[in-house]
Design an enzyme around this catalytic site. Structure first.
Site, PDB file in Angstrom:
ATOM      1  CG  HIS A   1      11.451  36.289  -3.100  1.00  0.00           C
ATOM      2  ND1 HIS A   1      10.492  35.420  -3.577  1.00  0.00           N
ATOM      3  CD2 HIS A   1      12.648  35.802  -3.533  1.00  0.00           C
ATOM      4  CE1 HIS A   1      11.103  34.452  -4.251  1.00  0.00           C
ATOM      5  NE2 HIS A   1      12.397  34.655  -4.223  1.00  0.00           N
TER       6      HIS A   1
ATOM      7  CB  CYS B   1      12.377  31.428  -6.356  1.00  0.00           C
ATOM      8  SG  CYS B   1      13.742  31.752  -5.227  1.00  0.00           S
TER       9      CYS B   1
ATOM     10  CB  CYS C   1      14.384  34.244 -12.081  1.00  0.00           C
ATOM     11  SG  CYS C   1      14.401  35.442 -10.728  1.00  0.00           S
TER      12      CYS C   1
END
Lengths: 341, 445, 447
Positions: free
Chosen positions: B396, B95, B431
């Site tokens: 996301h 990510c 993160c």
């Protein structure tokens, strides 16, 4: 770090070798497990529980074990348990290597306990120096010792030692329980508390307290184990006990489904610590509780011993403790430790 | 600024463009990563008139990639209106991919190796790669290496006997080393830090409210280009409420036990966790000279960045806690504290991720023992946190999140500086799987 | 994009179509870079009093390498491509007779897609009655002739105003536009042309070179065509449309090497955002108010949101943006707004739309002197029935009738609007100010 394992868990390294009173029989090569099982199964029928268990003072030894030929098997083993590809024989593989010799002891007619139905209670291993694929002069010795009372019968240690170039490289103690047997002079099986006097010090230390009050820690990993894992580990370990291979085989011995090899779960925990963190010389212990039914999901907490409250060096230097239990339930499967020496 | 950073020239953020993010399986079904990244790139080209422009580099990636996408970003450039001579490469850091791409290109700009660049990322769950199982794969590989038809047939024969081998393997969000999903990992961290369901739902509610307000205000008019008939992030629920969020059932962290043996409450729901999402984003960077020569806007400087990893495999640290370690290093190196930050853009992988991050920085023992600080790192002013929403509301698409945040942050500091006449700063924290954290500092320019 | 009836009527059944007296739409010749200005020789005709101006026109036409004739004789098989009828000097209605009849005499020898362009003077306050009659009469003549011409030919007129010379820049540019294929769908129109302040070389191939143009509503249809045509003529284009239209908008921007600006033109700060986008490019020089919506409903059924939204987008936004740009001191701005024939002739169910479009015509005339003070112009283009995605949604029967109504018996193409706008936005057209040019194929109704 001795603190991780109870003193004497693997026995004294200095006193390597079978007890002096034992007669050592040299075999030309490691026996084939298949034949041993057949003998064991037949022999088990004759070995009825009785009250005068005495172990044969005999050891088997094979010198010049061919490690080169085990290459493909080692690769397969590494894939099954998750060890990284390496020419070093991990503790789990050394156990597997010596297992037929230990089994040969157990199928001796004068070995008092039946092979079938023996329960693997715990396993304690020390690797003192690496054994590599292709090493010459590898020597394996195995014997049984230390028969003692357990609340449900008799427990006995099967000891295997591996020497490389004349030096002790591996010592493994596998403790089995034979239910219903008793020792001479002890009478009925002692209903001792787990972890009590009946247990010797080989019991691996884990973060939880005794069995009764065990609380699962927060997990660090989850294993989803398929039905195929029993046959797969059976193939690489040679341990083709029917209880691991199929539901049918397991049902014959009173299990609802096939169960995973305890040593598979312990070997996988060892692998998840990994060679980089356990070092060349290490101790590896495992205690087995309720079997893992297949397929099944196991939650693991593989933690630094220091994070689990042990007073040891922080991080990997202080070694690891591990616990495994059924996902979402406080049903404990195994516990143990891996610590660099 | 007391700083040990060698003096280099500035890398500035000119603007960004992304496509609306869409929940997996909805608008972007049958849309590939290359389709989405090309669309985002084309919107950027259109916004800044970059047709036939030879950029220094385009860097980006995807977390879930089909094997044919080995050169995903370069292929996207070739399909765009940029000059075909614009070089490109793929990069992947879970990510953190999008933000790491920004770090990579801004470093080159700062060193004078390139004058301009685009960084970004794309991800699709709806067009994710499907792999064959290991047994079938090995059989196929063996067959392809076989000499002659006989050997080939022999290699493939076992497949006939095992139709189950044909079952495909879909990628999951499980950590390879632990087998735990990212949600389960966070649930463990959440439990360790005692983060409540209410606090998480509040973060989620704020995210939706803030993102909705920003959309209504037209904040994204020059940051997003519609795609495939979608003109707004379709995970956004402007009408959600604390009551609605409170009705959702927990999905992660069930069956955890406290030290006293009592069950720990499961607090993480679909409402306070990010959904699986498809999307792509891009950000345009340049040297200040490059931007000024073209009269392009200069929103912000990409000041500095810091990455970190945490030891999560054996439970010593939470999987998503690496930014906690990276940010103090980043700010300290730049002579800053949390007080100096005007906007905190903390990626909402889960509402609890944000909360555990903030809690750790406020915890004196943790900061001393784990971060090596003298005391607690500090408190984040909640009014400066994700002021225009974040991943809980927007969704996301893993590699696309960095670009989304970066463009938002650059626009925020630019507007704030224009309003106050003093420099404004944004801290970005993302993160990532594998116990990684990517953080960056952006300042108005 | 030629509609199916036009294709049918020009196919193998063309003679039958003719015999049945069905409408005979021609395939219109449209501008292609490099193609000749007219389809054949150009005849310049004038009344006696206009001879000198006719000479001046001839000089201009000759400078464009046209085959210019002063007498109607043609070789066997030859056809005129255009006729320029110069009536600038006519002071009495009876003066034009010979010239007009000369034109009549060659109409059968006017090629398809031919042009008749009158050059006359616009009536002005204070004209003597006879002079006013002579000048005003031209309008009726042109509109009627437009309806008589066949085969895609058109009749239009340059109306010189405020003493503009016949060979002044804007007069010449307007004449050229009417002669060219760029005015394919302009028919029956007279365009008043005043003196031009522009002096400089004219690049007829790229008349917008170096200009920065802002086009609203540019994601599709007419707006996209305007952007493409502006880019073809050399302009750097900022294309504007509402954020939800962004995907198509960015495709247009990238196809014209322009810049996309996602913006709702009704926003308070729309003008500032337009300036911010155009400034880095060195503009804006041209602003095209093309964004528009329809919310058709009979007035009896009209709800406030339908009325208000149409007025807000089509009219109020233009007023606000123009005012703000003037306030910000933008100089030399050429504004072209989209009106509509609905705003001129009216249309059932479009009271709101027609109000807005008539309002555009009104504010364009009023804005003209304001922008002129800063060196700019404000004009409007009123499209008739144009083949777009929007009109494609009109029911087939209605659509088919609408196509047949104009003299050219077909709908126009978006590019026809774009060509007119590019002409009006060009520097040579700076003498045209405050005007509304219809691009409607000479729609049946309205002025």
């Amino acid at each position: 770090m001795i603190a991780v394992t109870g003193a004497g868990g693997v026995g004294s390294v200095a006193g390597a070798g079978a007890p002096p009173s034992y007669a050592v029989t040299e075999l030309a090569e490691l026996p084939a497990l298949g034949g041993l099982y057949a003998r064991g199964a037949v022999g088990s029928v004759a070995k009825r529980p009785r009250a005068d268990v005495a172990l044969p003072p005999a050891a088997y030894r094979v010198t010049d074990v061919d490690t080169t030929g085990t290459g493909p098997r080692l690769a397969a083993y590494q894939r099954v348990v998750g060890e990284p590809a390496s020419d070093v024989l991990s503790a789990g593989f050394l156990h597997v290597l010596a297992f037929p010799l230990a089994t040969a002891v157990m199928v001796r007619p004068d070995f008092p306990l039946g092979l079938l139905g023996m329960v693997h209670l715990r396993n304690a291993v020390r690797v003192l120096r690496p054994v590599r694929l292709g090493d010459d002069g590898v020597e394996v010795t195995a014997w049984a010792e230390n028969a003692r009372a357990h609340r449900r019968g008799v427990q006995v240690d099967l000891v295997a030692e591996i020497l490389a170039a004349g030096e002790l490289a591996y010592r493994g103690v596998s403790t089995y329980l034979a239910k219903g047997f008793t020792l001479p002079g002890v009478g009925a099986a002692e209903p001792g508390r787990p972890g009590g006097s009946a247990d010797d010090g080989a019991r691996p230390r884990t973060s939880g307290a005794g069995r009764d009050s065990w609380v699962p820690p927060l997990p660090t990993a989850r294993w989803r184990l398929g039905k195929d894992i029993g046959p797969a580990y059976g193939a690489v370990s040679g341990d083709r006990n029917p209880i691991h291979l199929s539901s049918l085989g397991a049902k014959a011995f009173g299990f609802p489904r096939a169960i995973a090899h305890g040593m598979y779960t312990a070997a996988r925990a060892l692998a998840e610590v990994g060679p980089a963190r356990r070092g060349d010389a290490y101790e590896w212990t495992a205690e087995f509780f309720k079997p893992v039914l297949l397929p099944g999901s196991v939650d693991l907490a593989i933690r630094y011993a220091s994070d689990a409250g042990a007073d040891v060096l922080p991080g990997s230097a202080g070694g690891f403790v591990y616990d495994g239990w059924r996902t979402g339930r406080a049903v404990r499967h195994l516990a143990g430790a891996v610590a660099p020496l | 600024m007391a700083s040990s950073i060698p003096t280099t020239r500035e890398a500035v953020i000119i603007g960004g463009n992304r496509i609306p993010f869409s929940r997996a399986g909805k608008k972007y079904v049958r849309t590939s990563n290359q389709d989405m990244f090309t669309a985002a790139l084309e919107g950027l080209v259109a916004r800044f008139g970059l047709q036939n422009e030879l950029l220094g580099e385009v860097v980006g990636g995807a977390v879930l990639k089909n094997s044919r996408d080995f050169n995903l970003i370069r292929e996207s450039v070739l399909g765009s209106s940029l000059a075909p001579a614009t070089p490109a490469y793929d990069l992947q850091q879970a990510c953190g991919t999008g933000l790491e791409a920004a770090i990579a290109v801004t470093n080159k700009i700062k060193l004078g190796q390139i004058e301009s660049a685009v960084a970004g990322g794309t991800d699709t769950i709806s067009d994710a790669p499907i792999a064959v199982g290991d047994k079938l794969r090995r059989a196929l590989l063996q067959a392809s290496h076989a000499r002659g038809t006989g050997d080939r047939v022999k290699a493939l024969l076992p497949v006939l006997g095992h139709p189950k081998w044909l079952a495909p393997e879909t990628p999951d969000t499980g950590e390879p080393r632990t087998g735990l999903s990212m949600g389960e990992h966070q649930a463990i961290t959440t439990a360790k830090w005692g983060i409540t369901r209410e606090a998480q739902d509040e973060i989620a509610l704020k995210s939706h409210q803030n993102l909705y307000r920003a959309w209504e205000e037209g904040f994204f008019d020059d940051l997003v280009t519609p795609f495939r008939g979608l003109s707004r992030d379709d995970n956004l629920r402007g009408d959600t409420s604390a009551e609605k969020l409170a009705t959702l059932k927990p999905v992660f962290g069930r069956g955890l036990t406290g030290e006293d043996g009592s069950p720990l409450p499961a607090t993480m729901t679909a409402g306070n966790s990010t959904p699986l999402t498809d999307g792509a984003s891009t950000v345009l960077f340049g040297s200040r000279d490059w931007a000024e020569e073209r009269d392009l806007p200069v929103l912000a400087k990409f000041v500095d960045a810091e990455t970190a990893g945490v030891d999560f495999v054996h439970g010593h640290e939470g999987l998503l806690m690496a930014p906690v370690a990276a940010v103090p290093r980043l700010l300290t190196r730049n002579g800053l504290t949390l007080e100096d930050i005007d906007f905190f853009e903390i990626h909402e992988a889960f509402a609890a991720t944000v909360l555990t991050t903030l809690a750790a920085w406020e915890d004196e023992d943790y900061c001393r023992d784990e971060l090596g600080l003298a005391g607690a790192f500090g408190k984040v002013d909640r009014d400066k946190l994700n002021v225009n929403g974040s991943s809980l509301a927007a969704g996301h698409p893993f590699a696309a999140t960095g670009g989304r945040i970066l463009a938002t942050a650059a626009k925020l500091v630019h507007a704030k500086a224009a309003e106050t006449g003093t420099p404004a700063r944004a801290l970005i924290s993302v993160c990532a799987a594998g116990g990684l954290g990517v953080t960056a500092l952006v300042e108005s320019a | 994009m030629t509609d199916s009836y036009t294709r049918f009527a020009n196919g193998g059944l063309k003679p039958l179509v003719k015999k049945l007296g069905l409408p005979q739409p021609a395939i219109l010749r449209r501008h292609k870079p490099g193609s000749p200005l007219t389809v054949g020789p150009v005849l310049v005709v004038s009344d006696d009093a206009s001879a000198a101006d006719a000479d001046a026109v001839t000089t201009v036409l000759t400078s464009w390498d046209l085959d210019v004739r002063r007498s109607p004789e043609l070789a066997e098989g030859e056809r005129f491509g255009a006729v320029v009828l110069v009536l600038t000097g006519a002071e009495h209605p009876q003066d034009v007779s010979a010239a007009v009849l000369t034109v009549g005499g060659i109409l059968r020898r006017l090629a398809g897609n031919g042009r008749v362009v009158t050059v006359s003077r616009a009536p002005a306050a204070g004209d003597a009655p006879a002079l006013a009659a002579a000048r005003a009469g031209v309008e009726g003549f042109v509109r009627s002739l437009g309806k008589e011409l066949r085969g895609g030919s058109t009749a239009n007129g340059v109306q010189l105003a405020d003493g503009a010379a016949v060979d002044s820049v804007s007069a010449v540019a307007t004449l050229r536009f009417f002669l060219s294929a760029k005015s394919a769908y302009v028919d029956g129109q007279l365009l008043p042309v005043g003196p031009s302040t522009f002096s400089g070389d004219i690049d007829w191939d790229r008349p917008l070179a170096g200009k920065v143009a802002v086009v609203t509503g540019a994601a599709r249809g007419i707006g996209a065509a305007i952007a493409r045509t502006m880019a073809r003529d050399g302009a750097k284009v900022v294309v504007v449309d509402v954020p939800p239209a962004g995907e198509a908008l960015s495709a247009v921007a990238n196809s014209v090497n322009g810049v996309a600006l996602q913006l709702d033109v009704t926003a308070e700060d729309a003008a500032d955002k337009i300036l911010a986008a155009a400034k880095p490019l060195g503009g804006p020089d041209i602003l095209v108010h093309n964004a528009g919506i329809t919310r058709d409903k009979l007035l009896a059924n009209m709800k406030a949101d339908r009325w208000d939204s149409v007025i807000a987008v089509n009219l109020a936004s233009q007023l606000r943006i123009n005012a703000r740009l003037l306030e910000r001191g933008v100089e030399g701005l050429r504004i072209v707004s989209l009106a509509s024939t609905s705003g001129i002739a009216g249309n059932k169910g479009q009271t709101n739309y027609a109000y807005s479009k008539a309002g555009v015509i009104g504010h364009t005339a009023a804005t003209a002197p304001l922008v002129a003070a800063a060196g700019g112009t404000a004009n409007a283009v009123a499209p008739g029935f144009i083949e777009t995605e929007m009109t494609a949604r009109i029911p087939f029967a209605t659509r088919s009738v609408a196509r047949m109504l104009p003299s050219l018996a077909q709908g126009g193409e978006p590019v026809d609007i774009a060509e007119a706008i590019c002409f009006l936005a060009s520097d040579p057209a700076s003498g045209v100010n405050g005007q509304t040019l219809r691009v409607c194929g000479q729609h049946l109704v309205g002025k």
